[in-house]
Enzyme design. Structure first.
Site: not given
Ligand code: UDP
Length: 478
Positions: A16, A118, A345, A347, A366-367, A385-387
């Protein structure tokens, strides 16, 4: 001219905080004074982004609230990623409710022109209304998942099903979307009034009473669902994404969220030595922690697939710091072929590299959107969640992914008990073969559309303009 002031209040979870920081930067780049509201231990995650934006001549600031201390949470726990058992989630939510008074004090003192808060702060609509401030909601997911989730809740198409693997279609959607009972959150299946379920009902109600919703998506990606959300479900919404694309420099892409556990140079050096579209990126977001047994199956599946990979490993909560999951000699055998990152990481930097040919993802929005914006097809492995809805968008609607076959909704520590053979088959099929090529081409097409959406005249650019103009019109009528 008076400058618009917008306050952004993200939930304390990286999934978020990252997009809301991007959103605040985007607003600032359009002349708005953007202020992030957060807590002491989360503030460092915003510092570089805010600094960079100010260096570019935009106006951003941060306001800090004290995070309440409640029994049942670990010492210094101000972020969901520090939660160590599912039982702590409701306590964490209860702690965030106590922030209400502090927020209201800030609103009273600074009188911003808008509060973007949020979804998990349903009380924020009333707090903002006390001071005549419009509240916008950010729920951080796709139009598709919002529409599917709402239709499932409204019509309960699963109500006569008995067995976990019994399937049903989500009614009233533009596409045929099939799920099974076990992929639904327990509170939706049972209608049990748990604290969490009550918060979500409250969030939906406050969304209706709010000024509208900001969606991190672009119209061309899910136009039928953007229309459904607005016209069938009657929500006011502005789509302004992909938000990640507001990070243009190497530095901005490399420094999102937490401190990376590998230097960018090391990571890029490794990727630079690989052929285009030849490496898998495996990462399950900022919250999911798979048990050792599941990590072991992933390792065996990746090795059997004979594909190269970067794998981000987050430890299971009960596994202490052991590495029992690792097959004997695995890391040595994988030298040059597989890179394991233990921790965080970079990402966005990784996904943007031409060597990346597929992303094994938990389908966090986000991913998912970052993968689409980088033109990378996905192996889908949702947990909660909504995955599970996002998975259907990727595999069945956009046809840019292959499912690994996860069927079980489990919060935080899931994995779904997926066997090595399923991992091997899915990762091979995302990298190799004619269908892989077709998926990749479709995904490259979406990447191009994503880029155009945020440029001047594009759909997201224009929707953000419309929103800023609307907020500005209230300012001039005051
Ligand atoms: N992310 C990252 N490095 C990591 C893990 C996650 O940069 O090792 C970032 C990823 O790029 C994204 C966010 O964390 O922007 C994760 O959001 P997402 O909605 O995909 O999943 P959540 O963590 O909310 O389950």
């Amino acid at each position: 001219m008076v400058q618009l002031q917008v306050f952004f209040f993200p939930f304390m979870a990286h999934g978020h905080m990252i997009p809301i920081l991007d959103m605040a930067k985007l607003f600032a780049s359009r002349g708005v004074h953007s202020t992030i509201i957060t807590t002491p231990l989360n503030a460092p995650a915003f510092a570089k982004g805010v600094q960079k934006s100010n260096d570019l001549g935009f106006q951003m600031s941060v306001k800090i609230l004290e995070f309440p201390k409640l029994d049942g949470l670990p010492e210094d726990c101000e972020n969901v990623d520090q939660i160590t058992s599912p039982a702590m989630f409701p306590i964490f939510f209860a702690a965030t409710r106590i922030l209400k008074d502090q927020i209201e004090k800030l609103l009273e003192e600074y009188r911003p022109n808008c509060l973007v808060a949020d979804l998990f702060f349903p009380w924020a609509t009333d707090s903002a209304a006390k001071f005549d401030i419009p509240r916008l909601v950010f729920h951080g997911t796709s139009f598709f998942a919002s529409c599917a989730g709402e239709q499932v809740r409204l019509h309960r198409p699963f109500k006569n099903l008995i067995y976990e693997w019994d399937e049903f279609f989500v009614p009233n959607l533009p596409h045929k979307v099939k799920l099974c009972l076990s992929q639904l959150p327990p509170h939706v299946r049972t209608e049990e009034e748990t604290e969490f379920a009550k918060s979500l009902t409250e969030a939906r109600e406050s969304e209706f009473r709010s000024h509208g919703v900001i969606v991190n998506s672009f119209y061309e990606l899910e136009s039928e669902y953007a229309d459904h959300y607005r016209n069938v479900l009657n929500r006011r919404a502005w789509h302004i994404g992909p938000l990640s694309l507001c990070n243009r420099s190497f530095e901005e892409k490399a420094q999102r969220g937490k401190q990376a556990a590998i230097t960018e140079d090391e990571c890029l050096k490794w990727l630079n030595s690989k052929n285009p579209n030849s490496v898998l990126y495996v990462c399950f977001g900022s919250v999911s922690k798979f048990p050792n047994k599941q990590l072991h199956e992933i390792a065996m599946g990746l090795e059997a697939s004979e594909q190269q990979f970067i794998w981000v490993v987050r430890k299971g909560t009960n596994d202490k710091e052991t590495e029992d999951w690792m097959p004997e000699g695995f890391e040595e055998r994988m030298i040059g072929k597989g890179l394991i990152i233990r921790g965080w990481a970079p990402q966005m930097l990784i996904l943007d590299h031409e060597a990346i040919g597929g992303f094994v993802t938990h389908c966090g929005w986000n991913s998912t959107l970052e993968s689409i914006a980088a033109g990378v097809p996905m192996v889908t492995w949702p947990s909660f969640a909504e995955q599970f809805y996002n998975e259907k968008l990727i595999t069945d609607v956009l046809r840019i992914g292959v499912s690994v076959g996860a069927k079980e909704w489990v919060i935080g520590t899931g994995g779904g008990n997926i066997k090595r053979d399923a991992v091997e088959t899915a990762v091979r099929s995302i990298i190799i073969g004619e269908e892989a090529e077709e998926r990749r081409n479709r995904c490259k097409g979406l990447k191009e559309m994503a880029g155009k959406a945020i440029e001047k005249g594009g759909s997201s650019y224009s929707d953000l303009n419309a929103l800023i103009q609307e907020l500005g019109s209230y300012l001039s009528s005051c």
